[in-house]
Scaffold this motif. Structure first.
Motif, PDB file in Angstrom:
ATOM      1  N   GLU A 114       7.233   5.505  -7.247  1.00 59.72           N
ATOM      2  CA  GLU A 114       8.493   4.995  -6.695  1.00 59.72           C
ATOM      3  C   GLU A 114       8.527   5.107  -5.171  1.00 59.72           C
ATOM      4  N   ARG A 115       7.891   6.147  -4.649  1.00 59.61           N
ATOM      5  CA  ARG A 115       7.930   6.369  -3.198  1.00 59.61           C
ATOM      6  C   ARG A 115       6.926   5.506  -2.444  1.00 59.61           C
ATOM      7  N   TRP A 116       5.733   5.264  -3.036  1.00 62.92           N
ATOM      8  CA  TRP A 116       4.648   4.694  -2.239  1.00 62.92           C
ATOM      9  C   TRP A 116       4.086   3.372  -2.734  1.00 62.92           C
ATOM     10  N   PHE A 140      -0.914   9.362   1.562  1.00 61.23           N
ATOM     11  CA  PHE A 140      -0.210   8.102   1.816  1.00 61.23           C
ATOM     12  C   PHE A 140       0.499   8.126   3.173  1.00 61.23           C
ATOM     13  N   GLU A 141       1.052   9.266   3.526  1.00 60.33           N
ATOM     14  CA  GLU A 141       1.756   9.362   4.810  1.00 60.33           C
ATOM     15  C   GLU A 141       0.813   9.085   5.977  1.00 60.33           C
ATOM     16  N   VAL A 142      -0.377   9.658   5.917  1.00 56.98           N
ATOM     17  CA  VAL A 142      -1.345   9.442   6.995  1.00 56.98           C
ATOM     18  C   VAL A 142      -1.856   8.002   6.979  1.00 56.98           C
ATOM     19  N   ALA A 143      -2.160   7.467   5.787  1.00 61.64           N
ATOM     20  CA  ALA A 143      -2.660   6.092   5.679  1.00 61.64           C
ATOM     21  C   ALA A 143      -1.628   5.088   6.177  1.00 61.64           C
ATOM     22  N   GLU A 144      -0.349   5.351   5.898  1.00 62.67           N
ATOM     23  CA  GLU A 144       0.709   4.453   6.366  1.00 62.67           C
ATOM     24  C   GLU A 144       0.733   4.395   7.888  1.00 62.67           C
ATOM     25  N   GLY A 145       0.458   5.527   8.534  1.00 67.41           N
ATOM     26  CA  GLY A 145       0.456   5.567   9.993  1.00 67.41           C
ATOM     27  C   GLY A 145      -0.595   4.669  10.617  1.00 67.41           C
ATOM     28  N   TYR A 146      -1.714   4.461   9.910  1.00 70.08           N
ATOM     29  CA  TYR A 146      -2.772   3.569  10.385  1.00 70.08           C
ATOM     30  C   TYR A 146      -2.575   2.120   9.914  1.00 70.08           C
ATOM     31  N   ALA A 151      -6.537  14.806   4.975  1.00 68.16           N
ATOM     32  CA  ALA A 151      -6.329  13.352   4.907  1.00 68.16           C
ATOM     33  C   ALA A 151      -6.584  12.704   6.260  1.00 68.16           C
ATOM     34  N   GLU A 152      -6.117  13.332   7.318  1.00 67.71           N
ATOM     35  CA  GLU A 152      -6.350  12.808   8.669  1.00 67.71           C
ATOM     36  C   GLU A 152      -7.843  12.778   8.987  1.00 67.71           C
ATOM     37  N   ARG A 153      -8.522  13.863   8.675  1.00 65.44           N
ATOM     38  CA  ARG A 153      -9.971  13.920   8.912  1.00 65.44           C
ATOM     39  C   ARG A 153     -10.708  12.881   8.065  1.00 65.44           C
TER      40      ARG A 153
END
Length: 435
Positions: free
Chosen positions: A190-192, A149-155, A119-121
């Motif tokens: 529910e989470r994202w 989603f975790e990586v996308a949220e960081g950006y 996902a990061e790449r």
């Protein structure tokens, strides 16, 4: 939040509407010496630099770009992040390509750390190519979408993704069940969904890999959460179409399978749509559903030529998709290059203003996000890209010969690629800078 205002000076262009609806002359707004004013991550103003500069407070920083063009962030309406590592896999058409390359690659995404690394790449590659929003396939594993989603949220990116639903006609290690698919999807929703700039898409892979029970559950999720997206494949390959009709003998067409299970909504996006009849096109238009035009993958897999004029005739919303990994580039510019050729092979033209629309505002309209992204209208999120006219020696030389805006855009779409992207901004923050 402290009020933060910044301004960016360059040539600036954005799309105002679909040239097929508003006409070429009304479809773009261009400022040869323009200024984009951003406040707290939103567009505050866009216009001629000489008119807007005197209105700025003394403490506002103005960043100037020479021989560059600012455009809205590119929007990719169909792409698979787990296929990043198997892009450019040789020699098959769709169904064999899935079995021989795609499914083995996706099997690794049960490992959350692997999913997060990819996902990061993947997101780094999107931003390197100027793409700020994408509609993204995960895998059948809940972990793959959670990591994405975790990586996308960081950006702080506006991204849409979903867990694949697939309970038949695939390897055992990639199958879920109607019950587990429902529960995993519900937990991810529910989470994202709606967290920051993130959205969830119910994602049956395509009709042949879901039973009636699973497609019904996909429809149930859309009913329970009316603002969800629905993302799947449709009429990509002739053998695929024949297979669908064999698997669903009671349905009149491929699209009718999805319609039967209540999967046609104004937030439904179907990748490809190459082999659709007029009735299916009209049905898509009536429901407000969209098609993702994926020229590089359609050529790579030998699937066929997408009929854009036919979609315009019926009023179907169309966005542009790279469809990595069957697609051969993350670059929307490269994808527009191939889209032009797909049209040429059908005796049609793809005007540069239409290309700009497909890559930006058209994608936003297909995703029902045109109130938030896709142009520089006041109050929209400041997702934008700085294109460098001097990115390569050939591009530099060719741009010196350009005499009009449409020629400018056509050269960028024909010769441009990831090297043309100088900077990428998401919600007013620089998330990529070349070099």
């Amino acid at each position: 939040m402290n009020q933060s205002t910044k301004a960016y000076r360059s040539a600036i262009v954005h799309s105002l509407g679909d040239p097929a609806k508003v006409g070429l002359e009304n479809s773009v707004e261009y400022f040869e010496d323009g200024l984009l004013v951003v406040e707290n991550g939103l567009v505050k103003a866009v216009g001629h630099a000489q008119e807007l500069l005197p209105t700025l407070a003394e403490n506002v920083t103005v960043t100037e770009y020479q021989r560059s063009l600012i455009v809205p962030g590119f929007i990719d309406t169909h792409i698979h992040f787990p296929q990043t590592g198997m892009i450019a896999s040789y020699g098959e058409q769709l169904l064999d390509w899935l079995n021989n390359y795609t499914f083995p690659a996706e099997g690794k995404f049960e490992d959350r750390q692997h999913a997060k690394d990819v996902a990061e790449r993947f997101l780094t590659e999107l931003l390197r190519n100027g793409t700020t929003t994408a509609l993204v396939f995960g895998t059948v594993h809940k972990e793959s979408v959670d990591a994405f989603f975790e990586v996308a949220e960081g950006y702080n990116l506006r991204m849409i993704a979903g867990k694949v639903l697939m309970d038949r006609n695939a390897p055992d290690y990639l199958l879920d069940t109607p019950e587990s698919g429902y529960q995993d999807s519900k937990e991810l929703i529910e989470r994202w969904h709606g967290k920051g700039r993130l959205h969830y898409a119910v994602t049956p892979r395509f009709a042949p890999t879901s039973t009636d029970e699973q497609l019904a559950i996909a429809g149930q999720l859309l009913h329970e959460y009316p603002d969800l997206y629905m993302h799947t494949h449709l009429s990509e390959n002739q053998k695929e179409v024949e297979w669908v009709l064999e698997l669903f003998p009671d349905r009149s067409s491929y699209l009718d399978v999805y319609q039967h299970f209540n999967l046609l909504t104004e937030r439904s996006v179907f990748a490809h749509g190459i082999h659709l009849c007029d009735e299916e096109c009209q049905q898509l238009a009536d429901k407000g559903s969209a098609i993702a035009f994926c020229p590089t993958s359609n050529l790579f897999l030998g699937s066929g030529l997408f009929n854009l004029p036919k979609m315009e005739q019926h009023g179907v919303n169309v966005g542009l998709g790279t469809d990595v990994g069957a697609g051969t580039s993350f670059s929307i510019l490269h994808t527009l290059n191939e889209a032009y050729k797909v049209m040429q092979l059908q005796g049609e033209k793809l005007h540069p203003f239409k290309s700009l629309y497909l890559a930006t505002l058209g994608g936003a309209e297909a995703l029902r996000l045109d109130d938030k992204i896709g142009s520089f209208a006041n109050g929209k999120e400041a997702d934008f890209v700085v294109l460098d006219y001097q990115a390569t020696p050939l591009l530099d030389y060719r741009m010196q010969q350009v005499k009009s805006l449409d020629e400018n855009l056509f050269v960028l779409a024909t010769l441009g690629d990831d090297r043309t992207i100088f900077e990428t901004y998401a919600a007013g923050r620089c998330v990529y800078q070349r070099g």
